[in-house]
Motif scaffolding. Structure first.
Motif, PDB file in Angstrom:
ATOM      1  N   GLY A 106       0.799  -1.214   0.000  1.00 53.29           N
ATOM      2  CA  GLY A 106       0.000   0.000   0.000  1.00 53.29           C
ATOM      3  C   GLY A 106       0.833   1.265   0.000  1.00 53.29           C
ATOM      4  O   GLY A 106       0.303   2.351  -0.118  1.00 53.29           O
ATOM      5  N   ARG A 107       2.137   1.121   0.121  1.00 45.58           N
ATOM      6  CA  ARG A 107       3.014   2.293   0.098  1.00 45.58           C
ATOM      7  C   ARG A 107       3.532   2.527  -1.311  1.00 45.58           C
ATOM      8  O   ARG A 107       3.761   1.594  -2.058  1.00 45.58           O
ATOM      9  N   GLN A 108       3.723   3.798  -1.650  1.00 40.26           N
ATOM     10  CA  GLN A 108       4.289   4.113  -2.957  1.00 40.26           C
ATOM     11  C   GLN A 108       5.803   4.006  -2.874  1.00 40.26           C
ATOM     12  O   GLN A 108       6.402   4.349  -1.855  1.00 40.26           O
ATOM     13  N   PRO A 109       6.448   3.536  -3.962  1.00 37.70           N
ATOM     14  CA  PRO A 109       7.914   3.472  -3.972  1.00 37.70           C
ATOM     15  C   PRO A 109       8.499   4.876  -3.862  1.00 37.70           C
ATOM     16  O   PRO A 109       7.882   5.850  -4.293  1.00 37.70           O
ATOM     17  N   VAL A 110       9.671   4.971  -3.289  1.00 38.25           N
ATOM     18  CA  VAL A 110      10.344   6.257  -3.117  1.00 38.25           C
ATOM     19  C   VAL A 110      10.979   6.651  -4.446  1.00 38.25           C
ATOM     20  O   VAL A 110      11.647   5.848  -5.089  1.00 38.25           O
ATOM     21  N   SER A 111      10.768   7.892  -4.850  1.00 37.82           N
ATOM     22  CA  SER A 111      11.321   8.367  -6.122  1.00 37.82           C
ATOM     23  C   SER A 111      12.810   8.670  -5.990  1.00 37.82           C
ATOM     24  O   SER A 111      13.324   8.891  -4.890  1.00 37.82           O
ATOM     25  N   ARG A 112      13.493   8.671  -7.112  1.00 42.77           N
ATOM     26  CA  ARG A 112      14.920   9.007  -7.146  1.00 42.77           C
ATOM     27  C   ARG A 112      15.142  10.428  -6.618  1.00 42.77           C
ATOM     28  O   ARG A 112      16.091  10.681  -5.887  1.00 42.77           O
ATOM     29  N   GLU A 113      14.237  11.343  -6.968  1.00 43.27           N
ATOM     30  CA  GLU A 113      14.355  12.727  -6.506  1.00 43.27           C
ATOM     31  C   GLU A 113      14.249  12.818  -4.983  1.00 43.27           C
ATOM     32  O   GLU A 113      14.977  13.582  -4.350  1.00 43.27           O
ATOM     33  N   ALA A 114      13.364  12.025  -4.394  1.00 45.10           N
ATOM     34  CA  ALA A 114      13.216  12.025  -2.937  1.00 45.10           C
ATOM     35  C   ALA A 114      14.477  11.485  -2.272  1.00 45.10           C
ATOM     36  O   ALA A 114      14.909  11.999  -1.231  1.00 45.10           O
ATOM     37  N   ILE A 115      15.078  10.467  -2.870  1.00 43.63           N
ATOM     38  CA  ILE A 115      16.318   9.908  -2.324  1.00 43.63           C
ATOM     39  C   ILE A 115      17.442  10.929  -2.418  1.00 43.63           C
ATOM     40  O   ILE A 115      18.187  11.133  -1.455  1.00 43.63           O
ATOM     41  N   ILE A 116      17.552  11.612  -3.560  1.00 41.15           N
ATOM     42  CA  ILE A 116      18.599  12.630  -3.732  1.00 41.15           C
ATOM     43  C   ILE A 116      18.438  13.731  -2.699  1.00 41.15           C
ATOM     44  O   ILE A 116      19.401  14.154  -2.066  1.00 41.15           O
ATOM     45  N   LYS A 117      17.202  14.206  -2.507  1.00 41.81           N
ATOM     46  CA  LYS A 117      16.958  15.279  -1.534  1.00 41.81           C
ATOM     47  C   LYS A 117      17.293  14.829  -0.116  1.00 41.81           C
ATOM     48  O   LYS A 117      17.924  15.562   0.648  1.00 41.81           O
ATOM     49  N   ALA A 118      16.912  13.604   0.242  1.00 43.43           N
ATOM     50  CA  ALA A 118      17.182  13.084   1.585  1.00 43.43           C
ATOM     51  C   ALA A 118      18.688  12.933   1.827  1.00 43.43           C
ATOM     52  O   ALA A 118      19.200  13.317   2.891  1.00 43.43           O
ATOM     53  N   VAL A 119      19.394  12.383   0.848  1.00 47.72           N
ATOM     54  CA  VAL A 119      20.844  12.209   0.984  1.00 47.72           C
ATOM     55  C   VAL A 119      21.530  13.563   1.058  1.00 47.72           C
ATOM     56  O   VAL A 119      22.429  13.772   1.883  1.00 47.72           O
ATOM     57  N   ALA A 120      21.097  14.505   0.220  1.00 38.12           N
ATOM     58  CA  ALA A 120      21.719  15.832   0.195  1.00 38.12           C
ATOM     59  C   ALA A 120      21.518  16.572   1.517  1.00 38.12           C
ATOM     60  O   ALA A 120      22.464  17.154   2.058  1.00 38.12           O
ATOM     61  N   THR A 121      20.304  16.553   2.053  1.00 40.21           N
ATOM     62  CA  THR A 121      20.068  17.280   3.300  1.00 40.21           C
ATOM     63  C   THR A 121      20.782  16.625   4.474  1.00 40.21           C
ATOM     64  O   THR A 121      21.319  17.319   5.339  1.00 40.21           O
ATOM     65  N   SER A 122      20.811  15.301   4.499  1.00 40.11           N
ATOM     66  CA  SER A 122      21.513  14.601   5.564  1.00 40.11           C
ATOM     67  C   SER A 122      23.015  14.901   5.516  1.00 40.11           C
ATOM     68  O   SER A 122      23.649  15.181   6.543  1.00 40.11           O
ATOM     69  N   THR A 123      23.567  14.858   4.307  1.00 37.47           N
ATOM     70  CA  THR A 123      24.992  15.143   4.138  1.00 37.47           C
ATOM     71  C   THR A 123      25.293  16.599   4.491  1.00 37.47           C
ATOM     72  O   THR A 123      26.325  16.900   5.103  1.00 37.47           O
ATOM     73  N   ALA A 124      24.395  17.508   4.132  1.00 36.21           N
ATOM     74  CA  ALA A 124      24.592  18.928   4.437  1.00 36.21           C
ATOM     75  C   ALA A 124      24.639  19.161   5.944  1.00 36.21           C
ATOM     76  O   ALA A 124      25.464  19.936   6.432  1.00 36.21           O
ATOM     77  N   VAL A 125      23.780  18.484   6.682  1.00 38.62           N
ATOM     78  CA  VAL A 125      23.770  18.621   8.141  1.00 38.62           C
ATOM     79  C   VAL A 125      25.097  18.132   8.724  1.00 38.62           C
ATOM     80  O   VAL A 125      25.671  18.759   9.610  1.00 38.62           O
ATOM     81  N   GLU A 126      25.593  17.020   8.191  1.00 41.78           N
ATOM     82  CA  GLU A 126      26.827  16.437   8.713  1.00 41.78           C
ATOM     83  C   GLU A 126      28.079  17.218   8.322  1.00 41.78           C
ATOM     84  O   GLU A 126      29.030  17.281   9.093  1.00 41.78           O
ATOM     85  N   THR A 127      28.075  17.800   7.107  1.00 45.83           N
ATOM     86  CA  THR A 127      29.296  18.442   6.599  1.00 45.83           C
ATOM     87  C   THR A 127      29.281  19.957   6.646  1.00 45.83           C
ATOM     88  O   THR A 127      30.330  20.583   6.546  1.00 45.83           O
TER      89      THR A 127
END
Length: 59
Positions: free
Chosen positions: A9-30
């Protein structure tokens, strides 16, 4: 393009959502700008061209 729901019942995660999540997480860390990281991720340039994102096989 909207993805259709999976069997759970869940929609697959889009490539754009993954890019945004990785980018924001990396930005917080770096401390680097998330927009700069997103641009780098979208550019396709990689030090590890032979590696791909591990995805679960479709059911």
């Amino acid at each position: 393009m909207k993805a259709s729901p999976t069997r759970t019942g869940r929609q697959p995660v889009s490539r754009e959502a993954i890019i945004k999540a990785v980018a924001t997480s990396t930005a917080v860390e770096t401390g680097e700008s998330s927009k700069a990281i997103e641009a780098r991720l979208r550019s396709g340039k990689s030090r590890f061209k032979s590696l791909q994102l591990a995805l679960f096989p479709p059911h």
